[in-house]
Design a protein around this motif. Structure first.
Motif, PDB file in Angstrom:
ATOM      1  N   LEU A   1      12.523  -4.001  13.938  1.00  0.00           N
ATOM      2  CA  LEU A   1      11.400  -3.932  12.990  1.00  0.00           C
ATOM      3  C   LEU A   1      11.200  -2.536  12.416  1.00  0.00           C
ATOM      4  CD1 LEU A   1       8.877  -6.225  14.837  1.00  0.00           C
ATOM      5  CD2 LEU A   1       9.962  -6.681  12.656  1.00  0.00           C
ATOM      6  N   PHE A   2      11.877  -1.538  12.970  1.00  0.00           N
ATOM      7  CA  PHE A   2      11.729  -0.161  12.506  1.00  0.00           C
ATOM      8  C   PHE A   2      12.063   0.003  11.016  1.00  0.00           C
ATOM      9  CE2 PHE A   2      13.222   4.273  12.136  1.00  0.00           C
ATOM     10  CZ  PHE A   2      12.024   4.904  12.450  1.00  0.00           C
ATOM     11  N   PRO A   3      13.114  -0.648  10.483  1.00  0.00           N
ATOM     12  CA  PRO A   3      13.388  -0.510   9.047  1.00  0.00           C
ATOM     13  C   PRO A   3      12.214  -0.971   8.165  1.00  0.00           C
ATOM     14  CG  PRO A   3      15.302  -1.424  10.140  1.00  0.00           C
ATOM     15  CD  PRO A   3      14.193  -1.384  11.152  1.00  0.00           C
ATOM     16  N   LEU A   4      11.457  -1.977   8.602  1.00  0.00           N
ATOM     17  CA  LEU A   4      10.286  -2.396   7.826  1.00  0.00           C
ATOM     18  C   LEU A   4       9.269  -1.265   7.719  1.00  0.00           C
ATOM     19  CD1 LEU A   4       9.501  -6.062   8.932  1.00  0.00           C
ATOM     20  CD2 LEU A   4      10.384  -5.266   6.752  1.00  0.00           C
ATOM     21  N   LYS A   5       9.092  -0.533   8.796  1.00  0.00           N
ATOM     22  CA  LYS A   5       8.161   0.598   8.764  1.00  0.00           C
ATOM     23  C   LYS A   5       8.677   1.697   7.842  1.00  0.00           C
ATOM     24  CE  LYS A   5       6.381  -0.431  13.329  1.00  0.00           C
ATOM     25  NZ  LYS A   5       6.254  -0.014  14.716  1.00  0.00           N
ATOM     26  N   LEU A   6       9.987   1.903   7.843  1.00  0.00           N
ATOM     27  CA  LEU A   6      10.563   2.897   6.925  1.00  0.00           C
ATOM     28  C   LEU A   6      10.374   2.469   5.468  1.00  0.00           C
ATOM     29  CD1 LEU A   6      13.873   3.928   8.728  1.00  0.00           C
ATOM     30  CD2 LEU A   6      11.734   5.209   8.551  1.00  0.00           C
ATOM     31  N   ILE A   7      10.551   1.192   5.196  1.00  0.00           N
ATOM     32  CA  ILE A   7      10.313   0.684   3.842  1.00  0.00           C
ATOM     33  C   ILE A   7       8.848   0.890   3.478  1.00  0.00           C
ATOM     34  CG2 ILE A   7      10.241  -1.397   2.409  1.00  0.00           C
ATOM     35  CD1 ILE A   7      12.724  -2.361   4.028  1.00  0.00           C
ATOM     36  N   GLY A   8       7.956   0.663   4.437  1.00  0.00           N
ATOM     37  CA  GLY A   8       6.533   0.905   4.205  1.00  0.00           C
ATOM     38  C   GLY A   8       6.257   2.360   3.870  1.00  0.00           C
ATOM     39  N   LEU A   9       6.908   3.269   4.577  1.00  0.00           N
ATOM     40  CA  LEU A   9       6.742   4.698   4.262  1.00  0.00           C
ATOM     41  C   LEU A   9       7.293   5.019   2.880  1.00  0.00           C
ATOM     42  CD1 LEU A   9       7.569   6.376   7.693  1.00  0.00           C
ATOM     43  CD2 LEU A   9       5.347   6.181   6.572  1.00  0.00           C
TER      44      LEU A   9
ATOM     45  N   THR B   1       0.658  -2.544  -0.776  1.00  0.00           N
ATOM     46  CA  THR B   1       1.884  -3.162  -0.277  1.00  0.00           C
ATOM     47  C   THR B   1       2.399  -2.421   0.959  1.00  0.00           C
ATOM     48  OG1 THR B   1       2.442  -3.755  -2.552  1.00  0.00           O
ATOM     49  CG2 THR B   1       4.209  -3.910  -0.928  1.00  0.00           C
ATOM     50  N   ALA B   2       2.351  -1.100   0.902  1.00  0.00           N
ATOM     51  CA  ALA B   2       2.832  -0.289   2.020  1.00  0.00           C
ATOM     52  C   ALA B   2       2.003  -0.520   3.269  1.00  0.00           C
ATOM     53  CB  ALA B   2       2.808   1.186   1.643  1.00  0.00           C
ATOM     54  N   VAL B   3       0.696  -0.455   3.129  1.00  0.00           N
ATOM     55  CA  VAL B   3      -0.179  -0.646   4.296  1.00  0.00           C
ATOM     56  C   VAL B   3      -0.014  -2.060   4.848  1.00  0.00           C
ATOM     57  CG1 VAL B   3      -2.593  -0.783   5.017  1.00  0.00           C
ATOM     58  CG2 VAL B   3      -1.816   1.142   3.634  1.00  0.00           C
ATOM     59  N   THR B   4       0.070  -3.046   3.960  1.00  0.00           N
ATOM     60  CA  THR B   4       0.257  -4.431   4.407  1.00  0.00           C
ATOM     61  C   THR B   4       1.573  -4.587   5.167  1.00  0.00           C
ATOM     62  OG1 THR B   4      -0.997  -5.223   2.496  1.00  0.00           O
ATOM     63  CG2 THR B   4       0.377  -6.829   3.639  1.00  0.00           C
ATOM     64  N   LEU B   5       2.647  -4.003   4.648  1.00  0.00           N
ATOM     65  CA  LEU B   5       3.950  -4.108   5.300  1.00  0.00           C
ATOM     66  C   LEU B   5       3.957  -3.392   6.652  1.00  0.00           C
ATOM     67  CD1 LEU B   5       6.877  -5.091   5.102  1.00  0.00           C
ATOM     68  CD2 LEU B   5       7.422  -2.914   4.009  1.00  0.00           C
ATOM     69  N   ILE B   6       3.374  -2.206   6.705  1.00  0.00           N
ATOM     70  CA  ILE B   6       3.337  -1.452   7.965  1.00  0.00           C
ATOM     71  C   ILE B   6       2.504  -2.199   9.006  1.00  0.00           C
ATOM     72  CG2 ILE B   6       2.498   0.669   9.046  1.00  0.00           C
ATOM     73  CD1 ILE B   6       3.361   2.124   6.442  1.00  0.00           C
ATOM     74  N   LEU B   7       1.343  -2.717   8.591  1.00  0.00           N
ATOM     75  CA  LEU B   7       0.514  -3.477   9.529  1.00  0.00           C
ATOM     76  C   LEU B   7       1.205  -4.759   9.986  1.00  0.00           C
ATOM     77  CD1 LEU B   7      -3.080  -3.051   8.072  1.00  0.00           C
ATOM     78  CD2 LEU B   7      -2.130  -2.044  10.154  1.00  0.00           C
ATOM     79  N   PHE B   8       1.873  -5.439   9.049  1.00  0.00           N
ATOM     80  CA  PHE B   8       2.627  -6.644   9.408  1.00  0.00           C
ATOM     81  C   PHE B   8       3.692  -6.320  10.448  1.00  0.00           C
ATOM     82  CE2 PHE B   8       6.442  -9.235   8.689  1.00  0.00           C
ATOM     83  CZ  PHE B   8       5.944 -10.487   9.026  1.00  0.00           C
ATOM     84  N   ALA B   9       4.460  -5.255  10.199  1.00  0.00           N
ATOM     85  CA  ALA B   9       5.511  -4.860  11.140  1.00  0.00           C
ATOM     86  C   ALA B   9       4.904  -4.479  12.487  1.00  0.00           C
ATOM     87  CB  ALA B   9       6.317  -3.699  10.578  1.00  0.00           C
TER      88      ALA B   9
END
Length: 176
Positions: free
Chosen positions: A70-78, A88-96
């Motif tokens: 799941l780490f790549p999702l957090k990188l995409i969020g960053l 979108t970033a906050v939603t993706l980071i929280l989802f991950a």
């Protein structure tokens, strides 16, 4: 002197640690309910059977790999944050984060007996549990002070401000 300067940093780290612990405590029962509602019970049983036949070291891989994936999702969020796609970033980071904690809680429940067979893992586990207790003890006075302020206890400027806001809200509601 240095200890006094570092105190806010330690409190912040303790708060972050306790948020992680809170997420773990509250997502694990949700994951358990999801497992009970969906046919994931069969998946859990299947995973438990497979883990039972594995060595503790292989079980550690089963435990760690999903969290790492799941780490790549957090990188995409960053990356989204750097390009100002805030929502979108906050939603993706929280989802991950939620999915990661949920999956980790699920897998830890299944793999705990095997993982605890490794002495170093048991030591790390005990250390994290003691760290959680210390973080709770460190944050508790700050939490109590914040609750006193929010309740309007005391005579400080913050308490007076919150009481004034509460009176204003009450007058607005009565005017309706």
């Amino acid at each position: 002197m240095l200890r006094r300067l570092l105190q806010p940093l330690w409190v912040l780290l303790a708060i972050i640690f306790l948020i992680e612990a809170w997420l773990w405590d509250h997502l694990e029962p949700i994951v358990a309910r999801v497992v009970a509602a969906i046919p994931l019970r069969a998946v859990k049983h299947w995973v438990a059977e497979r883990v039972h036949s594995l060595s503790p070291q292989m079980t550690l891989i089963i435990f760690v790999v999903p969290a790492i994936s799941l780490f790549p999702l957090k990188l995409i969020g960053l990356w989204l944050l750097t390009h100002e796609y805030w929502l979108t970033a906050v939603t993706l980071i929280l989802f991950a984060k939620f999915v990661g904690v949920g999956i980790t809680a699920f897998l830890f429940d299944v793999t705990r007996p095997k993982l605890m067979q490794m002495r170093w893992f048991q030591t790390v586990y005990d250390f994290v549990i003691s760290l959680r207790a210390k973080a709770t003890a460190l944050v508790e006075p700050v939490k109590q002070h914040a609750l006193e302020i929010l309740r309007g206890d005391g005579d400080g400027w913050a308490a007076r401000t919150f009481r004034m806001i509460a009176r204003f809200r009450k007058s607005v509601h009565q005017a309706r």
